[in-house]
Design a protein around this motif. Sequence first.
Motif, PDB file in Angstrom:
ATOM      1  N   LEU A   1       4.314 158.180  25.543  1.00  0.00           N
ATOM      2  CA  LEU A   1       5.070 156.953  25.799  1.00  0.00           C
ATOM      3  C   LEU A   1       5.878 157.521  24.948  1.00  0.00           C
ATOM      4  CD1 LEU A   1       3.082 153.234  24.154  1.00  0.00           C
ATOM      5  CD2 LEU A   1       4.569 153.849  26.971  1.00  0.00           C
TER       6      LEU A   1
ATOM      7  N   THR B   1       7.685 158.780  28.058  1.00  0.00           N
ATOM      8  CA  THR B   1       8.956 157.584  28.688  1.00  0.00           C
ATOM      9  C   THR B   1      10.254 157.825  28.175  1.00  0.00           C
ATOM     10  OG1 THR B   1       6.751 157.249  29.123  1.00  0.00           O
ATOM     11  CG2 THR B   1       8.604 154.900  29.413  1.00  0.00           C
TER      12      THR B   1
ATOM     13  N   VAL C   1       0.792 157.861  33.419  1.00  0.00           N
ATOM     14  CA  VAL C   1       1.273 156.797  33.253  1.00  0.00           C
ATOM     15  C   VAL C   1       2.733 156.439  34.134  1.00  0.00           C
ATOM     16  CG1 VAL C   1       4.111 156.280  31.959  1.00  0.00           C
ATOM     17  CG2 VAL C   1       1.982 156.564  30.459  1.00  0.00           C
TER      18      VAL C   1
ATOM     19  N   SER D   1       6.123 153.924  35.649  1.00  0.00           N
ATOM     20  CA  SER D   1       7.427 153.004  34.531  1.00  0.00           C
ATOM     21  C   SER D   1       8.552 153.189  35.606  1.00  0.00           C
ATOM     22  CB  SER D   1       7.296 153.152  33.384  1.00  0.00           C
ATOM     23  OG  SER D   1       8.309 151.946  33.260  1.00  0.00           O
TER      24      SER D   1
ATOM     25  N   VAL E   1       5.570 149.023  31.794  1.00  0.00           N
ATOM     26  CA  VAL E   1       4.645 150.458  31.386  1.00  0.00           C
ATOM     27  C   VAL E   1       3.082 150.467  31.410  1.00  0.00           C
ATOM     28  CG1 VAL E   1       4.285 152.717  30.654  1.00  0.00           C
ATOM     29  CG2 VAL E   1       6.635 151.535  29.382  1.00  0.00           C
TER      30      VAL E   1
ATOM     31  N   TYR F   1      -0.453 152.239  32.660  1.00  0.00           N
ATOM     32  CA  TYR F   1      -1.127 152.856  31.248  1.00  0.00           C
ATOM     33  C   TYR F   1      -2.880 152.997  32.321  1.00  0.00           C
ATOM     34  CZ  TYR F   1      -3.035 156.058  27.906  1.00  0.00           C
ATOM     35  OH  TYR F   1      -3.315 157.190  27.693  1.00  0.00           O
TER      36      TYR F   1
END
Length: 811
Positions: free
Chosen positions: A572, A575, A611, A613, A692, A694
Amino acid sequence: MKLSYNWLSTYLNTDLDIHKISEILTNIGLEVEGISATGSQKSSLEGVTVGKVLTLQKHPNADKLKVATVDIGENTVLQIVCGAPNIEEAQKVAVATVGSVLTSPDGKEWKIKEAKLRGVESFGMICSEAELGISENHDGIWLLEPSIKVGTPLKELIKKQDSDYLIEIGLTPNRTDAMSHYGVARDLNAALINLNLKATFQSLTVDEFDKIELKGESPVSVEIKNSESAPRYAGLYLENIQIKESPEWLQNFLKTIGLTPINNVVDITNYILHDLGQPLHAFDAEKITNKKIIVQTSKKGDKFKTLDGVERELNGSELMISDKNGGLCMAGIYGGIDSGVNEQTQSIFLESAYFEPVSIRKSAKFHGLNTDSSFRFERGTDPNMVIPALKKAALLLIEYANAEIKGKIFDFYPIPIQDAVILLRYHKIDQLLGQRLHRETIKNILNSLDIQILSKTDDSIEVIVPPYRADVQREVDLIEEILRIYGYNKIENPEKIAFSVNLKYADKSQTIENFAAQTLISLGFFEVMNNSVGSLHYQDIFNLNKESGVQLLNPLSSDLMLMRQSLLPGLLENTEYNINRKSSAIRFFEFGKIYNQSEKSYHEQQNLALVLSGNKTIDNWNNSKEKLSFFTLKGIVFSLLNQLGINDIDEKPCTNSIFSEGLQLELSGKNLGILGEVHSKILKKMDIDQSVFYAELDWDFIVKITKEHRTKFKEISKFPSVKRDLALLIDKSVSYADLHQSVKKLNLNSLKSVQLFDVYEGDKLPQGKKSYAMSFTLQNEEKTLNDKEIDEIMQKLIRNFKENFQAELRG
């Protein structure tokens, strides 16, 4: 690390100049970061002469300045303004006359000129040792012997041994063998042998000690209570010691490497440390209660005052050198203020030991101490140097402190540390270096490094590595040693040097990981690597189990206190970093370990995390802005697992609070991983304002299954498959995983697959409801399904959904 060229020359005699030696040291991995002349080499000393202070008066316009008249011979008296606090009448001093050139500590030359200081003329300069380049002492002017004749040129007084070079080496932490002058000389000699350059190496000899007749019993006894932290402990009692200045040669050596001489006993222990790399410690024997040394673990909460005057609270893990009344020294790190040598010391117990590196490192880090001694012990000293270093120090104390030995050397060494035995295969050398080295060249290099050849065949050799090479434990370490002595610049094609494992020799688990990585890269993913240590506050943000978290005892900072329990925080952070830089289409994956603890043990597990997004594709006129979704991630995960031979995966609702909605994947009742949409509350705390998705998979489990998997092939069915769709109106609380599991329990042989292809929630549906559109693939391996059989299967499915989930069919 700092070296003296003259000191180095006591072990290695060569005609090479300092710059050539510097070049060779750098080529073999002991990178020389700087060379500087010390002593009389720093200045020519032309125009500097011996003078005598005749008169001394207070400066009329400055409180800290004085006006001196100085006789420099040949009927010449100079007026010089001086601010040194130690100047007095009748002193013999070093005077730099007008026109002489001195060299400043940073190497810049400056010329002495006539000057006016606060209105008073000054015709020269009365110099300190530092200003003349004799030493680093700049506390006051240099006071010369009263017997020296006025007018004598100063350069005539400087002996040759005052001239030296300071060599500064950027030593890597693994090279404990080179943390001394002897070690560097030994390594340099190996390089010179390989280069066929003439040199004479003087091996360490302490034969004179064995000729000394050791009389009586040592007044000091030793008890070892912690042999794990002190595998080897030795000591010697010396009496009738006279504390005085060290000999000039010893002081010069210490001054060159930046140490200030203190007295003969302390200087000799410092000399042995930098000479042989073996730390010693001298205890004032009269301060040892009952004349008994106890080597033991500290008691938690005990107080111990170190030489710097700081009282430290012990945590119960430190190795202490103690007597009946408490600690005398924090072993291998710092001495105690009450047991050190001073001007009144008449007898000492001289300690030489090998301490377990991890124990010393933990204690040094906990107390924030970094000494020359701990620097070596925590990286691993040579256990075989314990006694030679003790003997050499004793010989020096006999010669320069008039010491007398009483009793024999105490040497506790119940389980000797064994030499490392390594098998070296020739083809591995060729493979890693990208070229074939002559086998005799390899053997000669190993012999020059004191690595003994135990046995040999046409394809390999078995060697014994001495303990002082603590960094050489594997075959690849040996190859690195051969390469650095052979010379990186001799490799014909440096680009062929292999810095990674050749797949031919790779473990199957590495092959599986490489396959998975390449598969994900082909799908547009980028691999990331994050720190295994993170912030403690992540436990609150991600609702991690605080009891199972592994905290560091001595963290580098508050942001590096906790071994990671999940790969999500790091991903994260990646990200958020990319989104803030206008790169919002995120496809990341990471292979990494997570760490947890239970009551009795620590656990680490290799995981694979993904991940997603942002948008599915790059924005342009020909592509619609379609967002990535949970189903995109699920498709990628299942596709990857299927390619690894993992099928029949059970899906269950995931209750992990990191997800707003997610699945837990299981195989044969064992957890395979989780995937879902990261909860908006977590994203808000991480400053991420887009969805997001995961997934985190147990990679150790996946590799184990994949290794055991055997690919099976079957003939394509001769009979066609049939697809039927259902649109179900269900409660929002019902998940797709619930529906899927209920279908599996029906055990419908002809039902080959179930897919969710649409989810709808909107104002056109009743409150609290959502719509799932599902596709069912039917096929019989032995015949073509007719309409009646198909309808029967679909009716069973509909009844299941109605009875178990109160589902309604939508038109």
